[in-house]
Design a protein around this motif. Structure first.
Motif, mmCIF file in Angstrom:
data_model
loop_
_atom_site.group_PDB
_atom_site.id
_atom_site.type_symbol
_atom_site.label_atom_id
_atom_site.label_comp_id
_atom_site.label_asym_id
_atom_site.label_seq_id
_atom_site.Cartn_x
_atom_site.Cartn_y
_atom_site.Cartn_z
ATOM 1 N N ARG A 131 0.842 -1.203 0.000
ATOM 2 C CA ARG A 131 0.000 0.000 0.000
ATOM 3 C C ARG A 131 0.881 1.259 0.000
ATOM 4 N NH1 ARG A 131 -5.682 0.822 3.009
ATOM 5 N NH2 ARG A 131 -6.273 -0.434 1.183
ATOM 6 N N HIS A 142 0.280 0.245 -4.518
ATOM 7 C CA HIS A 142 -0.439 -0.887 -5.126
ATOM 8 C C HIS A 142 -1.856 -0.954 -4.557
ATOM 9 C CE1 HIS A 142 3.776 -2.082 -5.737
ATOM 10 N NE2 HIS A 142 3.336 -2.690 -6.817
ATOM 11 N N HIS A 143 -2.785 -1.399 -5.377
ATOM 12 C CA HIS A 143 -4.164 -1.548 -4.895
ATOM 13 C C HIS A 143 -4.291 -2.885 -4.184
ATOM 14 C CE1 HIS A 143 -5.921 2.054 -6.526
ATOM 15 N NE2 HIS A 143 -5.189 1.867 -7.607
ATOM 16 N N SER A 192 -6.502 -4.930 -0.929
ATOM 17 C CA SER A 192 -7.695 -4.836 -0.082
ATOM 18 C C SER A 192 -7.384 -5.373 1.316
ATOM 19 C CB SER A 192 -8.828 -5.648 -0.712
ATOM 20 O OG SER A 192 -9.758 -6.005 0.276
ATOM 21 N N ARG A 213 -5.823 8.172 1.236
ATOM 22 C CA ARG A 213 -6.482 7.823 -0.029
ATOM 23 C C ARG A 213 -5.821 8.572 -1.190
ATOM 24 N NH1 ARG A 213 -11.407 7.599 1.941
ATOM 25 N NH2 ARG A 213 -11.924 9.782 1.655
ATOM 26 N N SER A 239 -3.951 5.670 -2.902
ATOM 27 C CA SER A 239 -4.946 5.047 -3.767
ATOM 28 C C SER A 239 -5.150 5.860 -5.036
ATOM 29 C CB SER A 239 -6.248 4.910 -2.972
ATOM 30 O OG SER A 239 -7.248 4.389 -3.772
#
Length: 479
Positions: A50, A54-55, A57, A432, A436
């Motif tokens: 992260r 990288h995305h 979850s 974010r 992100s």
């Protein structure tokens, strides 16, 4: 290279020497370990991925460690290193990640209760990690504590890394001391502190902002230049709060918009000196940006100063006319008076990011991107929560706390909790944007995160109204 090695290099702030090796280790190992059944491997891989944009979850990674109701398995409470890594990971929340909230509560609770049974070195390290979570803390400050922890481990597998980290610390300290000498010399020659005695004279404290936001030897001259901008902005703030009449402040603001030394002739003497300093430093910085990156940003820099003056003017008018803004209105204006947007416009152009895909710097002088807004709110809320106890000022420029209580008188006992929730929400937004949405380059995202980490250090007063972490940090890195 293992993930533990990558983590140690990053924690010691020497990862910039091994970028290719880290990149290769991340692409070959990280993805595999992300779905490991080992808590430490999975959470460390998640955090490293992260951090590099990288995305990934959190729910997917943590699902194997929780039951159907999303609660963590009690068997994990004995895995100290896994819990520490889970706690570190939980602060990279980008919003809407309930599992990370659970992770934070679970890891904190079980680590805190286990501290008394740990051997002293580990107990110290865990206490430090809980008090100063890795993602929310100053990297250079954490690096010192991480180094002490490694040096006291019985295994000496990290000895070479430790040596490099010590050499890096010493190099940085020498560089910071040289920069500080240059800034002090500039500040003394400027003479603003003598001319405006009520203005703050805290050039060492102002330099620590630049020292934290822009790290690395290649940014040395930029740190010096940004400190000048921050110093003058603080003086302007004090002129608005403590010295100028509304009429003088209005003339001051108009003169800034004209951007002409002759425009300062009608100002009172102390304002004239401040105007000339501001004008000279900003033009010099625009010339430096042009020499290095081929574009002169003076129009954008002027606009950023005008925006700051207008926002200070709004506060001055509120005060002069006994107007009470709503807490939200105050916070919106406070984003600009935090000085963060002004400083970051200058940083963007100095780093040559004016031609980035999103037109970062030009856009910033017209509208403020979400990452900068969140950072500014974090600063404004912390500042108002810590109140200006340290700054011994007589000025009354209101505070979010005061205005919120006026609107919610019954919330007197909860106002600090409310402000901390707002700060946590802005951290999520900042994460974010940085991890992100990737609004900025990694270098600028790092600068935003570094600035946000510095905020609590600047405003976290103890019972004696001192700033213990700031004092410790300055002693380690500078004095």
């Amino acid at each position: 290279m293992t993930m533990a090695t990558v983590d140690n290099l990053k924690r010691l702030c020497i990862d910039h020497y091994f970028e290719e090796e880290i990149e290769s280790a991340m692409s070959s190992t990280c993805m595999d370990l992300l779905h490991s059944d080992d808590l430490l491997d999975a959470t460390l891989s998640f955090r490293l991925m992260r951090e590099t944009g990288h995305h990934v979850s959190a729910d997917d990674v943590l699902r194997r460690f929780t039951n159907g109701a999303g609660k963590f398995s009690l068997a994990l409470s004995k895995d100290t290193m896994g819990l520490l890594s889970l706690h570190d990971m939980s602060h990279l929340d980008i919003g809407e990640e309930q599992t990370l909230h659970e992770a934070k509560e679970f890891s904190r609770k079980h680590l805190a209760s286990a501290i008394s049974n740990m051997e002293p070195g580990l107990a110290r390290y865990v206490r430090q990690s809980l008090d100063h979570p890795y993602h929310l803390s100053l990297m250079q400050y954490k690096a010192r504590h991480h180094l002490s922890y490694l040096q006291n481990l019985p295994s000496r597998s990290t000895a070479a890394m430790e040596e490099l980290a010590v050499a890096e610390f010493q190099l940085n300290k020498m560089l910071h001391q040289m920069e500080m000498k240059e800034i002090k010399r500039w500040w003394m020659n400027l003479g603003l502190a003598q001319e405006i005695p009520v203005a703050r004279d805290q050039v060492l404290k102002w330099y620590t902002w630049s020292m934290t936001i822009l790290q690395g030897s290649s940014f040395s001259k930029y740190r010096v230049e940004i400190t000048k901008i921050i110093s003058i902005a603080y003086v302007v703030d004090d002129i608005f709060d403590l010295v100028g009449t509304l009429e003088e402040l209005s003339l001051f603001t108009e003169a800034i918009k004209m951007w002409d030394v002759a425009a300062a002739d009608s100002l009172p003497c102390y304002m004239r000196s401040c105007y000339k300093a501001l004008y000279t430093v900003t033009n010099e910085m625009a010339d430096m940006a042009e020499n290095e990156h081929g574009l002169n940003p003076i129009d954008h820099l002027r606009k950023a100063w005008a925006m700051l003056f207008d926002a200070f003017m709004v506060e001055a008018k509120w005060l002069a006319t006994d107007q009470v803004p709503s807490a939200d209105e105050y916070l919106r204006n406070g984003v600009i008076t935090s000085v963060v947007p002004l400083a970051f416009v200058h940083i963007l152009f100095l780093l040559g990011h004016h031609h980035a895909a999103s037109g970062n710097a030009a856009e910033l002088s017209d509208s403020i991107p979400p990452a900068i807004t969140s950072l500014s709110k974090i600063l404004r809320l912390w500042d108002d929560m810590g109140s200006a106890k340290d700054e011994a000022q007589e000025g009354l420029d209101g505070s979010y706390r005061e205005l919120y209580l006026r609107e919610h008188p019954a919330a007197a006992g909860d106002v600090e909790e409310h402000m901390r929730r707002l700060i946590a929400k802005e951290w999520q937004e900042l994460n974010r944007e940085c991890f992100s949405r990737r609004t900025f380059s990694s270098c600028l995202a790092q600068a935003c995160l570094n600035a946000a980490r510095m905020v609590s250090v600047m405003y976290m007063y103890d019972k004696e109204h001192r700033l213990p972490v700031l004092e410790d940090y300055m002693r380690l890195l500078l004095l």
